[in-house]
Scaffold this active site. Structure first.
Site, PDB file in Angstrom:
ATOM      1  N   SER A  34       0.827  -1.220  -0.031  1.00  0.00           N
ATOM      2  CA  SER A  34       0.155   0.136   0.154  1.00  0.00           C
ATOM      3  C   SER A  34       0.957   1.254  -0.048  1.00  0.00           C
ATOM      4  O   SER A  34       0.281   2.383  -0.509  1.00  0.00           O
ATOM      5  CB  SER A  34      -0.816   0.044   1.249  1.00  0.00           C
ATOM      6  OG  SER A  34      -0.258  -0.133   2.576  1.00  0.00           O
ATOM      7  N   LYS A 101       9.438  -8.271   5.600  1.00  0.00           N
ATOM      8  CA  LYS A 101       8.741  -7.763   4.610  1.00  0.00           C
ATOM      9  C   LYS A 101       7.784  -9.109   4.319  1.00  0.00           C
ATOM     10  O   LYS A 101       8.162  -9.931   4.789  1.00  0.00           O
ATOM     11  CB  LYS A 101       9.603  -7.578   3.524  1.00  0.00           C
ATOM     12  CG  LYS A 101      10.260  -5.887   3.345  1.00  0.00           C
ATOM     13  CD  LYS A 101      10.874  -5.428   2.394  1.00  0.00           C
ATOM     14  CE  LYS A 101      10.518  -5.399   1.077  1.00  0.00           C
ATOM     15  NZ  LYS A 101       8.807  -4.947   0.871  1.00  0.00           N
ATOM     16  N   GLU A 110      10.608  -9.256  -4.170  1.00  0.00           N
ATOM     17  CA  GLU A 110      11.331  -7.884  -3.723  1.00  0.00           C
ATOM     18  C   GLU A 110      12.710  -7.885  -2.906  1.00  0.00           C
ATOM     19  O   GLU A 110      13.597  -7.189  -3.345  1.00  0.00           O
ATOM     20  CB  GLU A 110      10.582  -7.457  -2.389  1.00  0.00           C
ATOM     21  CG  GLU A 110       9.048  -7.013  -3.079  1.00  0.00           C
ATOM     22  CD  GLU A 110       8.241  -6.576  -1.609  1.00  0.00           C
ATOM     23  OE1 GLU A 110       7.188  -6.060  -1.862  1.00  0.00           O
ATOM     24  OE2 GLU A 110       8.627  -7.291  -0.499  1.00  0.00           O
TER      25      GLU A 110
HETATM   26  O1  R5P Z   1       4.907  -8.284   0.194  1.00  0.00           O
HETATM   27  C1  R5P Z   1       4.823  -7.124   0.385  1.00  0.00           C
HETATM   28  C2  R5P Z   1       5.725  -6.194   0.698  1.00  0.00           C
HETATM   29  O2  R5P Z   1       6.618  -6.572   1.751  1.00  0.00           O
HETATM   30  C3  R5P Z   1       5.159  -4.865   1.154  1.00  0.00           C
HETATM   31  O3  R5P Z   1       6.265  -4.008   0.866  1.00  0.00           O
HETATM   32  C4  R5P Z   1       4.923  -4.805   2.803  1.00  0.00           C
HETATM   33  O4  R5P Z   1       4.120  -5.849   3.350  1.00  0.00           O
HETATM   34  C5  R5P Z   1       4.683  -3.352   3.341  1.00  0.00           C
HETATM   35  O5  R5P Z   1       3.304  -3.106   2.699  1.00  0.00           O
HETATM   36  P1  R5P Z   1       2.484  -1.820   3.126  1.00  0.00           P
HETATM   37  O6  R5P Z   1       3.164  -0.877   2.551  1.00  0.00           O
HETATM   38  O7  R5P Z   1       1.094  -2.167   2.565  1.00  0.00           O
HETATM   39  O8  R5P Z   1       2.219  -1.787   4.738  1.00  0.00           O
END
Ligand code: R5P
Length: 242
Positions: A34, A101, A110
């Site tokens: 997000s 992550k 990633e």
């Molecule tokens: O798999 C998802 C990633 O590692 C995201 O970058 C991480 O979960 C952070 O996501 P958000 O910005 O939605 O908190």
């Protein structure tokens, strides 16, 4: 952007600060989640306004689709070869800029992308900053074949490190088994705290069937922590400066 909630405004502030680091001609890795959504929007705005010539690789299908819908051209990582900068979100950030992550299940691509980058910059809101990693579940991407034995190996590792015995959960989404972009599944480990991240990371990586875990140790160079009022704190390893 339309009216943003305080949480969204914090993410957007971090995203804007990160996109200010982008220079013409750069090769960029675009993260997932997000917060990364705001980053991709801000990047597209700059590209439209300034005609920046960039080469971009995406860390997930979702990010690829979003970026392309905003007019950004996405290439395969291997077409670009190496990246100058990857900008990504995180679920937890400790004072040494170690990360958890994979909350969105994208940590495999990633991590490959961050490892192929000169610099990794994380964008986040203040809720992601922790003293010690582990309150957030640790995602571990595993191959479906032999998943139960892989799970047994992981549990033995957690026992040997005296980490939590709370059950690990096979990730579901919308009542269905969650599949990553690579077609694998995710075990979410409830650890509460991870005092020895390196030992856990090494142990997980050594288990056959584990594709990648969500610990990013020593990979992040800078974290930009946005606030709802638009301020951004820059975190570098073991040091916080405003
Ligand atoms: O798999 C998802 C990633 O590692 C995201 O970058 C991480 O979960 C952070 O996501 P958000 O910005 O939605 O908190």
């Amino acid at each position: 952007m339309p009216d943003l909630s305080p949480a969204e405004a914090a993410k957007d502030a971090a995203a804007r600060a990160a996109i200010a680091l982008v220079q013409d001609g750069m090769r960029l890795g675009l993260g997932t989640g997000s917060t990364a959504v705001f980053m991709v929007h801000r990047l597209a705005e700059r590209v439209r306004a300034e005609g920046l010539r960039l080469r971009c690789a995406a860390t997930s299908r979702a990010t690829c689709d979003l970026a392309e819908s905003l007019g950004l051209r996405i290439e395969e990582l291997d077409e670009i070869g190496w990246l100058d900068l990857t900008i990504d979100g995180a679920d937890e950030i400790d004072p040494d800029l170690n990360l958890i992550k994979g909350g969105g299940g994208a940590h495999l691509r990633e991590k490959i992308t961050a490892a192929a980058s000169d610099r990794m910059v994380v964008v986040a809101d203040p809720t992601k900053v922790v003293e010690q990693l582990g309150a957030f579940h640790l995602p571990v991407e595993v191959i479906p074949f032999g998943m139960q034995t892989t799970r047994t190996h992981i549990q033995r590792l957690l026992d040997s490190l005296e980490l939590s015995r709370r059950p690990m959960l096979l990730r579901q989404r919308d009542g269905q088994l969650f599949r990553t972009d690579e077609g694998n599944v995710i075990l979410d480990l409830s650890l509460e705290a991870i005092p020895e991240c390196e030992a856990l990371a090494a142990g997980l990586s050594a288990i056959p069937g584990v594709v990648e875990h969500g610990l990013f140790l020593g990979m992040c160079d800078l974290a930009l922590i946005g606030s709802p009022d638009g301020r951004v704190i820059e975190m570098t390893a073991a040091q916080v400066a405003e």
